[in-house]
Scaffold this active site. Sequence first.
Site, PDB file in Angstrom:
ATOM      1  N   HIS A   1      15.579  27.898  -7.385  1.00 40.92           N
ATOM      2  CA  HIS A   1      16.307  27.590  -8.623  1.00 40.92           C
ATOM      3  C   HIS A   1      15.466  26.678  -9.519  1.00 40.92           C
ATOM      4  O   HIS A   1      15.423  26.849 -10.737  1.00 40.92           O
ATOM      5  CB  HIS A   1      17.644  26.931  -8.303  1.00 40.92           C
ATOM      6  CG  HIS A   1      18.563  27.809  -7.508  1.00 40.92           C
ATOM      7  ND1 HIS A   1      18.797  29.123  -7.848  1.00 40.92           N
ATOM      8  CD2 HIS A   1      19.288  27.583  -6.394  1.00 40.92           C
ATOM      9  CE1 HIS A   1      19.634  29.662  -6.973  1.00 40.92           C
ATOM     10  NE2 HIS A   1      19.941  28.759  -6.077  1.00 40.92           N
TER      11      HIS A   1
ATOM     12  N   LEU B   1      16.305  30.550 -33.167  1.00 40.59           N
ATOM     13  CA  LEU B   1      16.873  31.216 -31.990  1.00 40.59           C
ATOM     14  C   LEU B   1      18.199  30.577 -31.570  1.00 40.59           C
ATOM     15  O   LEU B   1      18.296  29.359 -31.432  1.00 40.59           O
ATOM     16  CB  LEU B   1      15.885  31.126 -30.811  1.00 40.59           C
ATOM     17  CG  LEU B   1      16.392  31.690 -29.472  1.00 40.59           C
ATOM     18  CD1 LEU B   1      16.460  33.210 -29.505  1.00 40.59           C
ATOM     19  CD2 LEU B   1      15.511  31.220 -28.318  1.00 40.59           C
TER      20      LEU B   1
ATOM     21  N   ASP C   1      18.029  36.940 -11.674  1.00 38.61           N
ATOM     22  CA  ASP C   1      18.306  37.058 -10.240  1.00 38.61           C
ATOM     23  C   ASP C   1      17.023  36.990  -9.417  1.00 38.61           C
ATOM     24  O   ASP C   1      15.943  37.334  -9.911  1.00 38.61           O
ATOM     25  CB  ASP C   1      19.038  38.391  -9.991  1.00 38.61           C
ATOM     26  CG  ASP C   1      19.793  38.397  -8.671  1.00 38.61           C
ATOM     27  OD1 ASP C   1      19.922  37.327  -8.039  1.00 38.61           O
ATOM     28  OD2 ASP C   1      20.252  39.484  -8.269  1.00 38.61           O
TER      29      ASP C   1
HETATM   30  C1  V0D Z   1      19.478  28.266 -11.805  1.00 34.78           C
HETATM   31  C2  V0D Z   1      17.619  30.430 -12.837  1.00 34.78           C
HETATM   32  C3  V0D Z   1      18.595  26.149 -17.102  1.00 34.78           C
HETATM   33  C4  V0D Z   1      19.058  30.699 -12.547  1.00 34.78           C
HETATM   34  C5  V0D Z   1      17.388  29.393 -13.891  1.00 34.78           C
HETATM   35  C6  V0D Z   1      24.499  25.705 -14.920  1.00 34.78           C
HETATM   36  C7  V0D Z   1      19.847  29.705 -11.735  1.00 34.78           C
HETATM   37  C8  V0D Z   1      17.655  27.993 -13.418  1.00 34.78           C
HETATM   38  C9  V0D Z   1      19.899  25.744 -17.256  1.00 34.78           C
HETATM   39  C10 V0D Z   1      20.513  25.118 -18.431  1.00 34.78           C
HETATM   40  C11 V0D Z   1      19.929  27.145 -13.996  1.00 34.78           C
HETATM   41  C12 V0D Z   1      21.870  25.272 -18.714  1.00 34.78           C
HETATM   42  C13 V0D Z   1      22.452  24.687 -19.838  1.00 34.78           C
HETATM   43  C14 V0D Z   1      21.678  23.968 -20.686  1.00 34.78           C
HETATM   44  C15 V0D Z   1      20.329  23.787 -20.444  1.00 34.78           C
HETATM   45  C16 V0D Z   1      19.755  24.358 -19.327  1.00 34.78           C
HETATM   46  C17 V0D Z   1      20.518  26.086 -16.051  1.00 34.78           C
HETATM   47  C18 V0D Z   1      22.146  26.358 -14.451  1.00 34.78           C
HETATM   48  C19 V0D Z   1      21.250  26.952 -13.602  1.00 34.78           C
HETATM   49  C20 V0D Z   1      23.547  26.203 -13.979  1.00 34.78           C
HETATM   50  F1  V0D Z   1      22.236  23.401 -21.776  1.00 34.78           F
HETATM   51  N1  V0D Z   1      18.417  26.705 -15.897  1.00 34.78           N
HETATM   52  N2  V0D Z   1      19.587  26.671 -15.241  1.00 34.78           N
HETATM   53  N3  V0D Z   1      21.796  25.933 -15.664  1.00 34.78           N
HETATM   54  N4  V0D Z   1      19.045  27.747 -13.120  1.00 34.78           N
END
Ligand code: V0D
Length: 257
Positions: free
Chosen positions: A54, A148, A37
């Site tokens: 983000h 992991l 967050d």
């Molecule tokens: C935005 C902070 C990596 C929180 C981190 C689906 C919010 C960055 C992924 C990710 C997000 C997901 C699946 C995958 C590989 C990478 C990601 C989302 C948001 C929304 F297989 N960061 N991340 N996915 N944020």
Amino acid sequence: MLKKIPFFNNKQSKASIHNTERYTEDNTPDHVAIIMDGNGRWAKKRGMPRVAGHKEGVSSVVKIVKAAVKCKVKVLTLYTFSTENWKRPKPEIEFILRLPKGFLHMYLPDLISNNVRIETIGDMENLPATTREAIQYAIDHTQDNDGLQLNFAINYGSRHEILNAMKEMLTDINDAGLSLDDVDEQRFSRYLYTAGIPDPDLLIRTGGEKRLSNFLLWQSAYTEFWFTDVLWPDFSEKEFLYALEEFRQRRRRYGGI
Ligand code: V0D
């Protein structure tokens, strides 16, 4: 574009979640879950659009995955998108849901060579097809890795998960002609997204709020919580190691009684 940074610089030994030992010798948590967050606030503080936060949050994901591999954490579960996040402005949602594909394009080779297995928890149905396909590709190409286990919670909400599990379990119980006496915690757990994954030992929430926000309600019955005001884009290996160290000390204290 995301900044290209080297992901891992040294080969790590293999760790398996199919270990019979509950904890490694030094009380390192087997399963760490994180509520990432504070991304929007991080950007706002700098006069930048929320999406910049983000994007920066992705860099923290990379750092913490790397740290988790180094520490031989067996399972890392990251809350990336909650069922409540659909209430945000559409352009922000669209940006966020494009992050997985960009992330995987950049880092999947490194994850594979570091023996990381990618999984998801949550409802993938409502995601854009390109996002779903990119993630499915990553799952398929890491399924034999036994280092992991990296779980991305996407379109995840715990109450929805629990109700859904209950419906599916009761249907099966009905079909098999079983009685309600056959319902126990173990049976029920098998219907959750987290079936087969040990409960989190440590849950970290960044960004100052001190609540669970519909994340892993059932699974965190005995989980240690660790909260920090640090915003997710500022969260670094240093804070992660600090959280793990405090967890180890809590374990030691309990062990001493
Ligand atoms: C935005 C902070 C990596 C929180 C981190 C689906 C919010 C960055 C992924 C990710 C997000 C997901 C699946 C995958 C590989 C990478 C990601 C989302 C948001 C929304 F297989 N960061 N991340 N996915 N944020």
